[in-house]
Design a protein around this motif. Structure first.
Motif, PDB file in Angstrom:
ATOM      1  N   SER A   1       0.844  -1.203   0.000  1.00 46.53           N
ATOM      2  CA  SER A   1       0.000   0.000   0.000  1.00 46.53           C
ATOM      3  C   SER A   1       0.877   1.249   0.000  1.00 46.53           C
TER       4      SER A   1
ATOM      5  N   GLU B   1      -1.591  -2.536   7.331  1.00 48.23           N
ATOM      6  CA  GLU B   1      -1.426  -1.273   6.611  1.00 48.23           C
ATOM      7  C   GLU B   1      -2.053  -0.145   7.406  1.00 48.23           C
ATOM      8  N   TRP B   2      -1.443   1.038   7.288  1.00 49.45           N
ATOM      9  CA  TRP B   2      -1.970   2.209   7.976  1.00 49.45           C
ATOM     10  C   TRP B   2      -3.152   2.758   7.204  1.00 49.45           C
ATOM     11  N   GLN B   3      -4.099   3.309   7.950  1.00 49.00           N
ATOM     12  CA  GLN B   3      -5.309   3.834   7.322  1.00 49.00           C
ATOM     13  C   GLN B   3      -5.066   5.250   6.793  1.00 49.00           C
TER      14      GLN B   3
ATOM     15  N   GLU C   1      -2.678   8.407   9.754  1.00 49.38           N
ATOM     16  CA  GLU C   1      -2.271   7.431  10.760  1.00 49.38           C
ATOM     17  C   GLU C   1      -0.778   7.132  10.656  1.00 49.38           C
TER      18      GLU C   1
ATOM     19  N   TYR D   1      -6.749   5.680  15.002  1.00 52.24           N
ATOM     20  CA  TYR D   1      -7.601   5.004  14.027  1.00 52.24           C
ATOM     21  C   TYR D   1      -7.785   3.521  14.308  1.00 52.24           C
ATOM     22  N   THR D   2      -6.990   2.960  15.200  1.00 51.14           N
ATOM     23  CA  THR D   2      -6.999   1.515  15.407  1.00 51.14           C
ATOM     24  C   THR D   2      -6.864   1.203  16.890  1.00 51.14           C
TER      25      THR D   2
ATOM     26  N   HIS E   1     -15.124   4.001  16.900  1.00 51.70           N
ATOM     27  CA  HIS E   1     -15.254   2.869  15.970  1.00 51.70           C
ATOM     28  C   HIS E   1     -16.588   2.153  16.122  1.00 51.70           C
TER      29      HIS E   1
END
Length: 485
Positions: free
Chosen positions: A91, A139-141, A145, A120-121, A326
């Motif tokens: 990515s 993978e980073w969003q 992030e 984000y996570t 979330h």
């Protein structure tokens, strides 16, 4: 206050992640505890003493191999973490591997459980073998992030209580979390879900009461009670103005929280300046409005460090907000997103975007939380007032804070701050005769319900002053406040 959900934020992250885990099991976590070998080391079974034991403790942030750090866990006494960036997914911004090396366990049967968070996570894992473990972020969003983790790292939280014991404790306290005249009424509830909420509120603020209401008389001499946090027929917490008889019929006979109630009569000089018309106009204008969820958390967070009872801190608060963002984005927006946007001078930023914006400005989330609430801020559903803010805003409209009313933000007051105001009767001979007839100790106020004697330390002791309670410390066990904070 009646719906002190914000004071449970630190425990919610544990509840959300671990209760979700337990819900997948085909049995109740409690059912397996008797089956565990007696020699197995489950820390929480012997060390859980209260809600604080369920809170995650922030141990540090890992951002690069050159930025490793060490800490002592509940099971493993020597632990190290570092972050390695990679692009295994192909990515644009790649992903990363969090390395955690755990060693020197105090028992071969114990384990440590961790929560890992970025804006984000949020995820979690547990370790019971002394070796190097890895946690993959495939993978980073997006760029936001990636930049955040590169600069600030992945936040790591230790669950001090262990795995199954935490699940057992959470299951037992789960009901606490599922249902989310002019004279002042200080109320302390000690049973049921409200008792649990108020216990945590008292813990973070140092207050000896967890809810409040206010008495009002109309032009015909009828007595009413104004309350922010009254539950209507739909189960919603709203602002209500109720006839005294209706309110009092519920409290002794139907409220299963065992409420203890004290009436705090206003001083005659204060009563003389009370503008009844203005107070009623304000009360009626707010009637039916939602309880003040938007700004509830901000009344007790005034400083970057000295308002968080250990192990609570701004890192934990941010991660809990990330969890709720979330799983309940609408709830998160209602509870804090609007308020945080107002503090930044922005509109409609999501919670992750808020964290990134704070980073861009060279500030911190902890600093953002300390920005004082303004009484005239309008939210999407109108003005936002908690139980005590509703009362003090009424007092403000009635002229009790004059001539400094414009420099007082009552949404910064906790219940403790309210009953410390020098507004109340200071001559016990003027109290109604029935106040202390049944007690060998004369209280400076009238306790009208409750098996146990209520205490309100520093009651009626502080004159109002400009910008009062905007920068106050409040750490247990003394909850001492700095001068003129």
């Amino acid at each position: 206050m009646a719906s002190s959900l914000s004071l449970l934020f630190a425990a919610v992250i544990t509840l959300t992640l671990l209760f979700a885990y337990s819900a997948k099991l085909p049995f109740h976590p409690r059912d397996v505890l008797p089956l565990l070998p007696r020699q197995v080391s489950w820390p929480i079974l012997n060390s859980l003493h209260g809600a604080v034991d369920l809170l995650p403790t922030f141990v540090g942030s890992a951002s690069s191999p050159n930025d490793s750090f060490e800490w002592k866990g509940a099971c493993f006494y020597q632990n190290t973490a570092w972050m390695e960036f990679h692009n295994k997914s192909g990515s644009e911004f790649g992903g990363g591997t969090l390395h955690i090396k755990v060693d020197k366990a105090h028992s071969w049967t114990c384990m440590d459980i961790y929560v890992f968070a970025t804006p984000y996570t949020v995820t979690w894992d547990y370790y019971f073998l002394s070796r190097e473990h890895t946690l993959e972020f495939k993978e980073w969003q997006g760029k936001a992030e990636f930049e955040y983790v590169k600069n600030r790292g992945v936040s790591i939280f230790l669950m001090q209580a262990g795995m199954l014991g935490t699940l057992q404790a959470l299951w037992d306290v789960f009901p606490l979390f599922t249902n989310t005249g002019r004279d002042f009424l200080a109320i302390s509830k000690i049973r049921g879900r409200w008792g649990g909420f108020e216990t945590l509120e008292k813990w973070v603020s140092g207050a000896y009461a967890g809810h409040s209401a206010v008495c009002l008389k109309d032009s015909e001499g009828n007595l009413w009670v104004g309350e922010s946090g009254h539950e209507n027929e739909k189960g919603e917490d709203i602002i209500a103005v109720l006839p005294w008889d209706e309110w009092w019929e519920f409290e002794p006979n139907k409220d299963d929280s065992n409420p203890h109630i004290a009436l705090l009569p206003l001083h005659p000089d204060v009563r003389a300046k009370f503008n009844e018309t203005a107070a009623w106009e304000y009360a009626r204008s707010m009637e039916g409005q939602p309880y003040g969820y938007h700004n509830l958390i901000f009344s007790w967070i005034d400083t970057i460090q000295n308002n968080y009872p250990p192990p609570l801190d701004a890192h934990v608060v941010a991660s809990v907000m990330t969890v709720w963002n979330h799983i309940q984005p609408a709830y998160a927006a209602n509870m804090w997103n609007e308020a945080l946007n107002k503090r930044l001078g922005t509109q409609n930023l999501t919670f992750p975007d808020i964290l990134v914006e704070v980073e861009k400005r060279g500030s911190s989330f902890g600093e953002l939380l300390t920005v004082p609430e303004q009484d005239d801020w309008l939210y999407s559903d109108g003005k936002s007032t908690s139980c005590v803010a509703f009362i003090l805003e009424m007092y403000k409209e009635a002229g009790l804070f004059d001539p400094i009313a414009s420099s007082i933000q009552v949404t910064e007051f906790t219940i403790k701050d309210a009953y410390m105001l020098k507004f109340f009767e200071n001559n016990s001979s003027r109290l109604p005769k029935w106040c202390n007839d049944r007690d060998t100790v004369n209280l400076p106020f009238c306790q009208i319900k409750g098996k146990y004697r209520m205490e309100l330390p520093k009651y009626n002791s502080m004159e109002p002053y400009s910008h009062m309670n905007e920068r106050c410390e409040s750490l247990p066990p003394k909850y001492s406040r700095s001068r003129n904070c």
